[in-house]
Design a protein around this motif. Structure first.
Motif, PDB file in Angstrom:
ATOM      1  N   TYR A 449       2.668   5.894  -4.160  1.00  0.00           N
ATOM      2  CA  TYR A 449       2.136   6.960  -3.315  1.00  0.00           C
ATOM      3  C   TYR A 449       2.849   8.276  -3.603  1.00  0.00           C
ATOM      4  O   TYR A 449       3.937   8.308  -4.182  1.00  0.00           O
ATOM      5  N   THR A 457      -0.793  11.770   2.596  1.00  0.00           N
ATOM      6  CA  THR A 457      -0.567  10.875   1.463  1.00  0.00           C
ATOM      7  C   THR A 457      -1.675  11.002   0.429  1.00  0.00           C
ATOM      8  O   THR A 457      -2.817  11.341   0.745  1.00  0.00           O
ATOM      9  N   ARG A 458      -1.306  10.730  -0.800  1.00  0.00           N
ATOM     10  CA  ARG A 458      -2.280  10.615  -1.886  1.00  0.00           C
ATOM     11  C   ARG A 458      -1.728   9.598  -2.883  1.00  0.00           C
ATOM     12  O   ARG A 458      -0.596   9.113  -2.740  1.00  0.00           O
ATOM     13  N   VAL A 459      -2.529   9.275  -3.881  1.00  0.00           N
ATOM     14  CA  VAL A 459      -2.114   8.296  -4.884  1.00  0.00           C
ATOM     15  C   VAL A 459      -1.247   8.976  -5.937  1.00  0.00           C
ATOM     16  O   VAL A 459      -1.549  10.099  -6.375  1.00  0.00           O
ATOM     17  N   LEU A 530      -3.164   5.188   2.761  1.00  0.00           N
ATOM     18  CA  LEU A 530      -3.883   6.440   2.484  1.00  0.00           C
ATOM     19  C   LEU A 530      -4.690   6.850   3.708  1.00  0.00           C
ATOM     20  O   LEU A 530      -5.370   6.029   4.326  1.00  0.00           O
ATOM     21  N   SER A 536      -6.208  13.369  -0.790  1.00  0.00           N
ATOM     22  CA  SER A 536      -6.685  12.013  -1.071  1.00  0.00           C
ATOM     23  C   SER A 536      -8.186  12.007  -1.327  1.00  0.00           C
ATOM     24  O   SER A 536      -8.681  11.248  -2.162  1.00  0.00           O
ATOM     25  N   GLN A 539      -8.991  12.872  -4.966  1.00  0.00           N
ATOM     26  CA  GLN A 539      -8.657  11.775  -5.877  1.00  0.00           C
ATOM     27  C   GLN A 539      -9.673  10.640  -5.791  1.00  0.00           C
ATOM     28  O   GLN A 539     -10.191  10.158  -6.800  1.00  0.00           O
ATOM     29  N   LEU A 592     -11.103   5.465   2.677  1.00  0.00           N
ATOM     30  CA  LEU A 592     -10.864   6.591   3.582  1.00  0.00           C
ATOM     31  C   LEU A 592     -11.820   6.642   4.778  1.00  0.00           C
ATOM     32  O   LEU A 592     -11.376   6.682   5.920  1.00  0.00           O
TER      33      LEU A 592
END
Length: 600
Positions: A449, A457-459, A530, A536, A539, A592
């Motif tokens: 993360y 948060t994002r990848v 996530l 996010s 992505q 999501l």
């Protein structure tokens, strides 16, 4: 406290065998799906490969398959689990995966034969195998055999002879060793886990809310800490080690292990720990990087695996820091052995104990660690304490990058390049704030993360790119299979591609269960933390777009290959129903939107 020998009961030994068989079934299914699409004999997995070029791993796989055929019922005899297929997992409260269904079907078949006192040869062999495992596991003469070393490429293969193809040395053990090591690991984890610190998140038996802790808990705890410390800035230390498993010193590992065992003996004097200690020591003795891997690293070895210029990179240039040139110490533990994760926690427990005495947030996931605090000096102190521990353990952290080394200023366009920050393995203390400016950084990365200062948060870019590569790999496999010997209709190949792409990304779902299933071992379940935000969303939508592009590119290619079949379709001779794979099967909905709507 449960005695060691009780872990080697008939049921648990059979369960371990079934897990191995189910894993093979999953891999075999992938081959079968490709075989259905093409007449090319290279994709016919039923044909034995008698080529002289066969490598050790293929021989190993065949021996495992042949062994299991003598111990377990053939696939066509597996009984259906019926209503149990809709039962939810007790730990996750989610529906069973396809692997779980196969596992329970196989167990149910064996129980049926046991109840009926079966005379089938495989069942007789199975009962004999169980007895042999029990005898071996409890015998002082048992020793773990040297594993086969399998090279796992770190990146897609490079054909140029000027470039190295770096690989990880994955250890493959016999069925007997796999069963014994798995159950030994289960026992040792049960008695040692209580001595590990809360800052350790990998390979634990500890549970929170009835779920075994994982990398998701790391992210939750970082976000919790950030929200409870609403300072305008925080400082962060990140540390990663060079070739951690390949540099574990056997003597140090066993000495630390023995001290923990002594604690268990004091607390539970009735427990006989001689045999698990014997197996642990035998596991260390079966392998070392500086012997087993170095011996395997030769031209004939790489030729057999068709990896040009293959390499097992190590820390040769750094060894002199701790070892004399003519040292005879054994270094490195197997990657892939059941006890290796436990060894990581045993080995680094010293660092966990030292860091938890300091007033900082410290988290470790295997050999990756992070420290966060609002005082830079406290972070520096934590960093020095951690490095002192690593020196005592004879480990090799990546060189720390200071704040000045984490970005470069381009004079021509007056822009700042943060590539060194993203590529840095060990870094800090750096300032974690709300924006990129004056050496400040709004993001920090950990366990797949990235988290920004607003707790969004994002990848991680590396994890994101791996998923894109996996998407391409699946489509390329199908393209290659049907290139010359396509034997299926266009719709069959297209459905195979999209079903595999959906399965690996969001799970084996259908229109009847897309809003509830989430248990399959798929990519989305690695990113349960996530949340929907602008970062996010960009992505995850990109993953959907890339998957769709690959899907439609394949559609066009197959159309060109299958002109005769296209004419039949136009005349209405193909009655295949062409499904539309939209929102229910998308990354965006499953990761999501579904969470936002509270349906996950």
């Amino acid at each position: 406290m449960k005695e060691f020998n009780l872990y080697f009961n008939e049921t648990d030994i059979i369960r371990q065998l079934c897990k191995i068989r189910v894993k093979i079934a999953k891999n075999r299914n992938k081959k079968h799906l490709l075989h259905l699409l093409t007449s090319d004999k290279d994709y016919n997995y039923h044909i034995e490969n008698n080529s002289k070029e066969t490598n050790e791993f293929e021989i190993y796989q065949k021996s495992i398959n042949d062994k299991l055929k003598t111990l377990l019922p053939p696939r066509r005899q597996w009984v259906k689990i019926g209503s149990k297929s809709r039962v939810k997992d007790k730990e996750t409260n989610e529906f069973l995966t396809s692997n779980d269904k196969n596992f329970y079907a196989l167990l149910k078949t064996i129980r049926k034969h046991k109840k009926n006192k079966s005379k089938e040869q495989w069942f007789i062999n199975l009962m004999k195998f169980v007895s042999e495992i029990q005898k071996k596991a409890l015998s002082n003469s048992y020793s773990v055999s040297n594993p086969l070393i399998f090279p796992k490429l770190k990146e897609p293969i490079k054909k140029s002879h000027k470039e190295k193809n770096d690989c990880r040395p994955i250890s493959m053990f016999s069925i007997e060793d796999r069963v014994i090591l798995s159950l030994t690991n289960k026992f040792l984890t049960s008695i040692l886990d209580k001595y590990f610190k809360d800052s350790s998140y990998a390979f634990r038996s500890k549970k929170i809310d009835n779920k075994t802790i994982s990398h998701h808990n790391c992210i939750r705890d970082i976000i919790k800490y950030k929200k409870s410390n609403p300072a305008s800035e925080l400082y962060v230390i990140e540390c990663d080690m060079k070739k951690f498993y390949d540099t574990v010193n056997h003597k140090i590992a066993f000495d630390i292990f023995k001290k923990l065992i002594d604690k268990v003996n004091q607390e539970f004097p009735e427990l006989n720990l001689n045999q698990p200690v014997h197996i642990f020591k035998s596991f260390l003795n079966c392998y070392s990087f500086n012997k087993n891997v170095k011996e395997a690293d030769n031209p004939d070895y790489w030729k057999s695996y068709e990896i040009p210029n293959g390499s097992f990179p190590w820390v040769d240039k750094d060894l002199s820091k701790y070892y004399k040139k003519d040292h005879n110490q054994r270094i490195g533990v197997p990657q892939g052995g059941a006890l290796s994760g436990l060894i990581a926690n045993i080995y680094l427990n010293k660092a966990d104990i030292a860091l938890e005495k300091l007033p900082v947030l410290y988290l470790r996931f295997c050999d990756d660690m992070v420290v966060i605090h609002d005082d830079k000096e406290q972070c520096e102190k934590a960093k020095n304490v951690y490095l002192d521990c690593l020196r005592e353990l004879k480990l090799f952290p990546h060189k720390f990058k200071s704040t000045d080394e984490l970005y470069t200023c381009k004079i021509k366009d007056r822009k700042t390049d943060y590539t060194p920050f993203w590529n840095g393995k060990s870094k800090g203390p750096y300032k974690w704030t709300n924006s990129f400016k004056n050496g400040d950084f709004p993001w920090k990365a950990f366990v797949g993360y990235e988290i920004n200062f607003n707790c969004e948060t994002r990848v991680r870019k590396k994890s994101f790119n791996k998923e894109v590569i996996k998407q391409s790999k699946i489509v390329n496999e199908i393209q290659k299979a049907i290139e010359n010997e396509q034997r299926c209709k266009k719709g069959t190949a297209i459905e195979s591609a999209i079903n595999r792409l959906i399965g690996m990304s969001v799970g084996r779902i259908g229109l009847d269960n897309f809003s509830e299933v989430s248990t399959d071992m798929c990519w989305k379940n690695g990113f349960q933390e996530l949340e929907l935000n602008k970062h996010s969303a960009v992505q995850i939508k990109e993953l959907d777009r890339n998957r769709s592009k690959l899907y439609y590119d394949l559609f066009k290619q197959i159309k060109e290959l299958e002109e005769e079949n296209d004419e039949k379709i136009e005349r209405g001779e193909d009655n295949r129903q062409h499904k539309k794979y939209d929102k229910p099967f998308s990354y965006y909905y499953q990761i999501l939107e579904r969470k936002k709507n509270g349906s996950s």
